[in-house]
Design an enzyme around this catalytic site. Structure first.
Site, PDB file in Angstrom:
ATOM      1  N   GLU A  77      -3.055   2.034   2.992  1.00  0.00           N
ATOM      2  CA  GLU A  77      -1.779   0.714   3.658  1.00  0.00           C
ATOM      3  C   GLU A  77      -1.523   1.473   5.104  1.00  0.00           C
ATOM      4  O   GLU A  77      -0.062   1.765   5.172  1.00  0.00           O
ATOM      5  CB  GLU A  77      -0.921   0.436   2.658  1.00  0.00           C
ATOM      6  CG  GLU A  77      -1.149  -0.816   1.948  1.00  0.00           C
ATOM      7  CD  GLU A  77       0.177  -1.394   1.609  1.00  0.00           C
ATOM      8  OE1 GLU A  77       0.903  -1.147   1.761  1.00  0.00           O
ATOM      9  OE2 GLU A  77      -0.059  -2.261   0.360  1.00  0.00           O
ATOM     10  N   CYS A 103       1.916  14.054  18.701  1.00  0.00           N
ATOM     11  CA  CYS A 103       1.578  13.434  19.444  1.00  0.00           C
ATOM     12  C   CYS A 103       1.115  12.852  20.466  1.00  0.00           C
ATOM     13  O   CYS A 103       0.781  12.127  21.269  1.00  0.00           O
ATOM     14  CB  CYS A 103       2.068  12.199  18.368  1.00  0.00           C
ATOM     15  SG  CYS A 103       1.429  12.057  16.777  1.00  0.00           S
ATOM     16  N   GLU A 113      -5.228  -5.437  -3.377  1.00  0.00           N
ATOM     17  CA  GLU A 113      -3.719  -5.814  -3.550  1.00  0.00           C
ATOM     18  C   GLU A 113      -3.501  -6.607  -4.327  1.00  0.00           C
ATOM     19  O   GLU A 113      -3.660  -7.612  -3.058  1.00  0.00           O
ATOM     20  CB  GLU A 113      -3.122  -5.088  -3.853  1.00  0.00           C
ATOM     21  CG  GLU A 113      -2.824  -3.474  -3.970  1.00  0.00           C
ATOM     22  CD  GLU A 113      -1.826  -1.954  -3.507  1.00  0.00           C
ATOM     23  OE1 GLU A 113      -0.869  -3.311  -2.950  1.00  0.00           O
ATOM     24  OE2 GLU A 113      -2.063  -1.496  -2.712  1.00  0.00           O
ATOM     25  N   LYS A 171      10.048   0.474  -9.077  1.00  0.00           N
ATOM     26  CA  LYS A 171       9.760  -0.446 -11.458  1.00  0.00           C
ATOM     27  C   LYS A 171       9.961  -1.343 -11.604  1.00  0.00           C
ATOM     28  O   LYS A 171      10.038  -2.170 -12.698  1.00  0.00           O
ATOM     29  CB  LYS A 171      10.897   0.921 -11.644  1.00  0.00           C
ATOM     30  CG  LYS A 171      12.612   0.554 -11.183  1.00  0.00           C
ATOM     31  CD  LYS A 171      13.267   1.183 -12.225  1.00  0.00           C
ATOM     32  CE  LYS A 171      15.088   0.880 -11.775  1.00  0.00           C
ATOM     33  NZ  LYS A 171      15.794   1.196 -10.233  1.00  0.00           N
ATOM     34  N   TYR A 172      10.682  -2.494 -10.031  1.00  0.00           N
ATOM     35  CA  TYR A 172      10.456  -4.046 -10.950  1.00  0.00           C
ATOM     36  C   TYR A 172       9.491  -4.176 -10.575  1.00  0.00           C
ATOM     37  O   TYR A 172       9.650  -5.829 -10.113  1.00  0.00           O
ATOM     38  CB  TYR A 172      11.638  -4.381 -10.557  1.00  0.00           C
ATOM     39  CG  TYR A 172      12.817  -3.542 -11.126  1.00  0.00           C
ATOM     40  CD1 TYR A 172      12.828  -4.171 -12.848  1.00  0.00           C
ATOM     41  CD2 TYR A 172      14.478  -3.476 -10.610  1.00  0.00           C
ATOM     42  CE1 TYR A 172      14.240  -3.228 -13.378  1.00  0.00           C
ATOM     43  CE2 TYR A 172      15.579  -2.825 -11.325  1.00  0.00           C
ATOM     44  CZ  TYR A 172      15.476  -3.081 -12.254  1.00  0.00           C
ATOM     45  OH  TYR A 172      16.529  -2.294 -13.346  1.00  0.00           O
TER      46      TYR A 172
END
Lengths: 674, 674, 674
Positions: free
Chosen positions: A144, A154, A306, A355-356
């Site tokens: 991503e 930069c 995904e 984790k959720y």
């Protein structure tokens, strides 16, 4: 071979006994594809001078043994702590000018030579090690790509990029119109990245000089691409034939995927539609993103790299996918050109910020949950369909133009109205095309338009190169062009055309725009089109027609009765101008007229999406997807539903419960579209 | 001579053939005044050791040849890139403590010795070169001075300013009440500029110590003024007689224009009213700003240095000016004291953030647009009126007090209510006076009050010097004083008066305020005045009258029935106290009573503004402006409309379409008001 | 002895004649307690090498002579300017990574060795000087500890704290789940404080790694505590027996007061309830805070160290306390366990940010104001009640669990719903218990549960140690446990339990949670409980019951009819699970059932709070407080109102006007509860 099915898999985070449970579950679910090693850098290279592939070896060995299709990732999406400590300048400086320290992911300065060197070296080592494993079907570089950096490295890279682009400061000063506000640069070194400490106020979209900010966006897109290209080259040294991709993010503003497309061997993207209570709006938006991804590589199939089987975690509110929705949206991906549908993630993370986030297997590892059952049922369906649609394509005679430069330019413009969002307008126009089930290409402004009958280009603020000529040619030969308010305003440098608005399109459209009124979001000016009133908002251009025919007029204000929508006839074709932002129904009314007979099957049935994919052997597959309430529709074709085996004659009732999906193999093949 | 008409003109941004087109258009539009060289620094001085006046010479030569009145600007409103690179400390440090790098405009540290040296030198060179050109009618220094800097050089300059103000740390510690929260300064060097890294929380209006923040605002106003004064001095060396000004911004909170006024040879300002859907509210607000500007120099005429002919660009939403509005608002400027009305900009910018800002000439350079036609028609009207109102003044027996210190203090106060805005209350009180067409001076608290019959002072939070004595004298001799809640609270150091509230006014008003209740914006306490109920909001003071008469009472809450508005009689006059924030109608009710017979013509006709200007020869001109719907009103005077030649007897019907303007030269002159 | 009454007193800010006026007023008001020297550092130590106690000596001498109870403060809540200048690193670095300079208060880095050294030295000197004055009744260290610092010294201290906690990087890496996103730390030095420049996005509650952020909160709480402990130790050297406290802030998220409790000799806090238009909600919230403070020290009485007599100043809107409210809330403090009720402030500040904060004496020093009268009347009531309730306690058989770790974890969680606030849910559950007048302990999860019949634990997200066992034992022996959605999710390291949800409670509750749906705030799913529908919002867990009985069910969506509330029977007790967030009435319905006969007196009378305190001699005092409209209630007991002398028999009508307070000494004493 069949539709790729599986997802991100991180067994390195789990003890070996869990691996056994994983593969048992994968078998139940029909999972055959695993993406390995995303974010595994710290694991694979625990110190600058030490690599450790032992665990990944075991993971790959096991996956290979289990017959998986393997997609190894390079782990450059997240640097390890030792790297940030050894090379603090590998971390980004943010828009506020602050150097970040170690944390999060997607955090590397694209101009850091150390990060570049180390990430490329590791990509090469991975390719060297696993490149000849026949189970490896693709390489997945980074993750991503996005964000930006405003550090001094930069800055230096930006100046080099500018030298390359402009050649001289004179040309640059002219491009950025620097005589305004005394900005004439007399030395390249005077140029600094545009951010909150230099040209910006009120955030990234508010700049004193659009030119420098626009170029910094282009530079950033190229700088990030530089990392991808370098890693890809390192992979190619050891794995010359396996395709390389990265997971993009669909309608993602910060990166111009059209600049990336030539460097991808195939496109892939992560499908996390933003929260929207309207399932139809969400479905149309996903379709647009699928088509944009499909359009990157000339209509070739792509992957959904995904999606979540159930919930996301990073949103403020993370609802579960309702029953049937996972299946519907997965098939929608395929219907719009996907050849693989993968999940993030196969097993739910134990800790930290995801984790959720949903997973095929939850924390308890259960296979008797609703989510797992839906995943497994879909796996079974994919198995049933087999390779029927692999490589299949969707010929289209209509095109929707997407242009990142216009997206950037119109949203950073001072005036006329900050409430105009490129994506809002783009999705409105797309939704009308999608609702009409028009076979549609979503392509860049550089695309060859010679194969299209209708080209729709909302908010084409910037007009570059020979686009106006190509559009004019389209119309002259009998095609239809539709564009909108705020189009044709600026050249490639974001300077106004010093002619009548809409610049290069004025003559084609047969009009000039004399003034542009803007109003707050609650102000509606009703526009009458073909006898019906529609709501228009935000921007109201005052049009002086030359030879354009007036199709719709404003209903109120001092310009009541003046043209809001026009049509010019040129050669055998027509050019429509919509001088305001119409509501959904108004846009649909214009487009239905413009499309003529180009609408697709069931165009008038709300919420039912119909697409076609034609296999390399010419077999036509019609996908019918119901995003709305239950209904019965007539079958548009003769054929057999691959999911149920049911046969239909054209006109037969098809019963479409909510979330229904049919994949109808049509009885008669068409000739190879090539 | 006639009303100055023209605007900002930047031919250096265009090729010579465009100049020809410009002057053709200027002639069509009656434009006779050009402001040259605003933001031309990079152009005029491409390097520290190199000046280049060749293009400006040509511009000035052409303008002179075309008979223009020329207003050369000094370009210090925007530094060139080389300056920022050579002297990084010339860039500002922002409220967040961040040193900015090159970008935007209005970006120079006012304490930078390098910026000061370079800007003054260039101002001197300009004056040397063009000061003896008789076409030069005024000098325009810098541009829209504003903003602030929090760098260490400003810290040092602030400490010097404080030493000058307080003499000793003891006096400073007392002024800032530093024993609170252990802030006692024992060395001047301990004092740092108040910003997000020191005394502030939640932004510029939230400070732990109001004293230091208030002084930093005063210091900043003076520091910016220092730049103006230095440039003016350099100009004066070569151009001793031409008046010098800068373009101010009307009701602009960050700078105390009353501190600047003595240094201006005449006042000028840029009229960009904020978005407000009520045309009457907008008109009243502009009138207030005009009068504030007129009040800076004792009632002398001023210039509108900028206004847009159509749209702005920097707002979120930038509507076009409706037909007739440009003319109406331009005449309103004149009606309220302007002797020149200029545009930003004569030709629309090609690129960067103002490319969509309106202009007399658009990108295509057309002269057949609505906007150009309105501009040209107005130019013709100005020509018709000639010098009739030049130098004319507006005598007034009513005054509205404006005090930047109170503005700052009341808006940075912790308690009672952050929803109280000085400008909201000021504009409410002004609107009632404006609606009643009261000839009105808007003056500082230091103004001589001896010529007024009525003085209105809303939110006079801070009371300085002998103001209370002067107000008392006004009342004693038969005048009327009106003040409001939250007045009389603090002394010049923003410390509470250690007496009953409202401090120095308590005895004059014949009451004390025992408590101050505050409520959220949706809570209304109805106040009954003269038998009618009005809404009160935000702040409700609980008044204990001494000998004040109760004029209005609260309707609800535990203080229902207690005084909300009172009147004390003193000598031959009256002092009103409005202990809460009333709605428009409530304020109007109080003020109508307070004004008695001081209202102007057509005071009861909504939306119709009437003002008078008396020429140096005593000729009276009555301006009648209709900001609302069409209506017919009786002529208040005998006279001739200079725009149409129509004659009126007093009482004759005047037909006022929307946006109507009349400039009636009254038949009988009055003696010179001097 | 009687209830302590007085407040913050700063005579060093005033001339001596004001001191005389102060003491006259204190006598009128019955004030007997003064907190001295808060924020007096600059005054006491004007330079690092110079102390000056002369003024404080005089202040203490006078207070002693006047018979005051004296509470000397250490002034470490605000450092003097010289300290910040000498030791710039004593100033904090904020969440954005910016080093602050001098300003505000509560601004010291807790890891600064210089600040620590200097603050401790001054505390020692104060104790040495005043520790043996018998009028000194307590020491007050610092002020309202809070905030955090992210400087490099804190980084170093954090790493030491982590080494102490985890012992090894392996254990830390496991705890933080660092294999996710390549965060495996290979050197302690790689760990940096988590803030906007490292792990965070969108502010303090959005972190990529919950583990490090959670530990930084724990570390910060401990680091601030370190300052308190060090000052206390210095005081103890000279004042070994006088109790030491600091003024806490009740329901204050940033500090885990349960970690502080063992170090306090008694608890005290500042009661400034947030703006809430519902007086009942405010009253319930204050009661919760009182009980939380009471629970810190096992039910011992505490002090209200600050409250305002009328208005605050720091809120956006600062309303006055309505008549009777000061008295009602003060008595509520006592009713819930306070033995002293003090004000900030005794005399209103002259300047700076608290000059409009209310005080016993206003700027004019008047004693004839409503506020002073209410203060004095309350002082007289306290005198009348004398020592009757001093040291009295409130035995309870119900407990509400509060857990800072869960508070932090649930609010920084990504997923399921950012609109879930720990305090919102906690206060909803408490409000139902408070409304039912249940004698209630508010205790940490480590509390001994063996004395309770009912334990309520909303949002017990994290389950640590043997809590599940202790809860199970409670239920087995006949107790009742109530917990809610989002409980039992994570272990002490914030990692998900790798079992069915709700982890360690699943078996006790007889169910598993298979999915967690989340919806925006306006989405309601009606839950039917005992035949009545209640609103549920935000989070909807899909429950698969094992042997739990279904008590309530969802009304809509695809899980309509499935369990929303369940009850499992275990041993002689019950365990309730509320799988969603119910509205007030729904929570009350569940809790009333769960409580059985444990409700208190007048449980069904809205807005009437009844509490009991039992004096050391066994005398029972029933407090009856009316927070709502006037009503008549039956007396729950025989007894005498100490405020009026009125006698009641149980069942007699008690007339309760708005804000009524009764303190009924019950006729029959109970045995000492010890």
């Amino acid at each position: 071979m069949r539709i790729g099915y599986g997802g991100d898999y991180n067994p390195e985070q789990w003890p070996r006994e869990v691996w056994d449970a994983d593969y048992s579950a994968f078998e139940l679910a029909g999972i055959d594809t695993v993406t390995l090693g995303v974010f595994a850098w710290a694991h694979l290279q625990p110190a600058e001078d030490r690599y450790d592939f032992s665990t990944l070896d075991a993971i790959v060995e096991r996956a290979t043994a289990e017959g998986m299709r393997i997609v190894p990732a390079t782990p450059s999406g997240a640097m390890p702590p030792w790297l940030a400590r050894a090379y603090p300048e590998a971390c980004r400086v943010d828009f506020e000018g602050r150097r970040h320290v170690y944390g999060q992911r997607h955090n590397a300065c694209p101009s850091s030579p150390d990060f570049r060197r180390l990430s490329v070296a590791l990509a090469g080592r991975l390719a060297e090690r696993y490149g000849d494993n026949p189970a490896v079907v693709a390489w997945h570089v980074g993750n991503e790509y996005g964000g930006a950096c405003w550090c001094s490295a930069c800055g230096e890279a930006f100046r080099s990029w500018l030298r390359e682009r402009y050649g001289s400061l004179d040309r640059l000063n002219h491009a950025w119109n620097t005589t305004f506000w005394s900005h004439t640069f007399t030395d390249w070194a005077e140029i600094v990245p545009p951010n909150a400490l230099s040209e910006h106020w009120r955030g990234p979209n508010h700049t004193a000089f659009q030119g420098i900010t626009l170029d910094y966006k282009r530079f950033t897109s190229d700088a990030l691409l530089g990392g991808f290209v370098a890693e890809k080259a390192a992979i190619r040294e050891h794995s010359p034939h396996t395709p390389v991709t990265t997971n993009m993010m669909g309608l993602y503003q910060p990166i111009d995927y059209h600049r990336w497309a030539p460097h991808l061997d195939f496109a892939s993207w992560d499908n996390y539609p933003p929260e929207d209570r309207s399932s139809t709006r969400t479905a149309a938006r996903m379709a647009l993103a699928h088509r944009l991804m499909r359009g990157l590589r000339g209509g070739e199939p792509f992957w959904v790299m995904e999606q979540t089987p159930s919930v996301t975690a990073s949103r403020d509110v993370n609802p579960v996918k309702r029953p049937g929705v996972l299946r519907l949206w997965s098939w929608q991906s395929v219907a719009n050109g996907a050849d693989a549908v993968l999940y993030f993630q196969l097993r739910q993370s134990r800790g930290a910020c995801e984790k959720y986030h949903g997973a095929v297997l939850d924390h308890a590892g259960r296979t008797d949950t609703r989510v797992f059952r839906e995943v497994a049922d879909l796996g079974a369906e994919f198995a049933r369909v087999g390779d029927a649609v692999l490589g299949a394509r969707t010929p289209a005679r209509a095109a929707l133009l997407v242009d990142w430069d216009s997206w950037w330019a119109v949203e950073m413009s001072d005036g006329p109205n900050r409430n105009v969002g490129y994506l809002d307008v783009l999705t409105t126009y797309h939704r009308a095309l999608w609702q009409a089930n028009v076979p549609l290409d979503v392509v860049p402004v550089t695309a060859d338009l010679s194969g299209y009958d209708v080209v729709v280009a909302p908010l084409l603020h910037m007009v570059k190169g020979d686009l106006a000529d190509r559009v004019t040619a389209l119309v002259e030969r009998g095609g239809t062009f539709v564009t909108t308010a705020l189009s044709g305003r600026v050249d490639e440098d974001d300077n106004a055309f010093l002619t009548d608005v809409p610049g290069p399109f004025a003559s084609l459209l047969g009009l000039r725009v004399e003034e542009t009124d803007a109003q707050p979001p609650d102000v509606v000016n009703p526009v009458t089109l073909f006898g019906t009133e529609y709501d228009a908002r935000h921007v109201f251009e005052l049009v002086v027609p030359d030879d354009a025919e007036v199709v719709g007029t404003y209903g109120t204000d001092f310009y009541a009765g003046t043209p809001a929508v026009t049509r010019a006839s040129r050669g055998r074709g027509h050019a429509y101008y919509v001088a305001t932002l119409l509501d959904d129904a108004g846009v649909a009314a214009v487009l239905r007229t413009a499309l003529g007979n180009l609408t697709g099957p069931l165009a008038d049935v709300p919420d039912v999406e119909v697409t076609e994919r034609i296999a390399p052997d010419g077999t036509r597959h019609l996908f019918v997807l119901n995003h709305g309430d239950p209904r019965v529709v007539p079958s548009p074709v003769h054929g057999t539903d691959l999911l149920t085996g049911q046969e239909f004659q054209a006109g037969d009732d098809i019963n479409l419960p909510t979330t229904a999906v049919l994949v109808i193999r049509q009885s008669e093949a068409v000739p190879d579209p090539q």
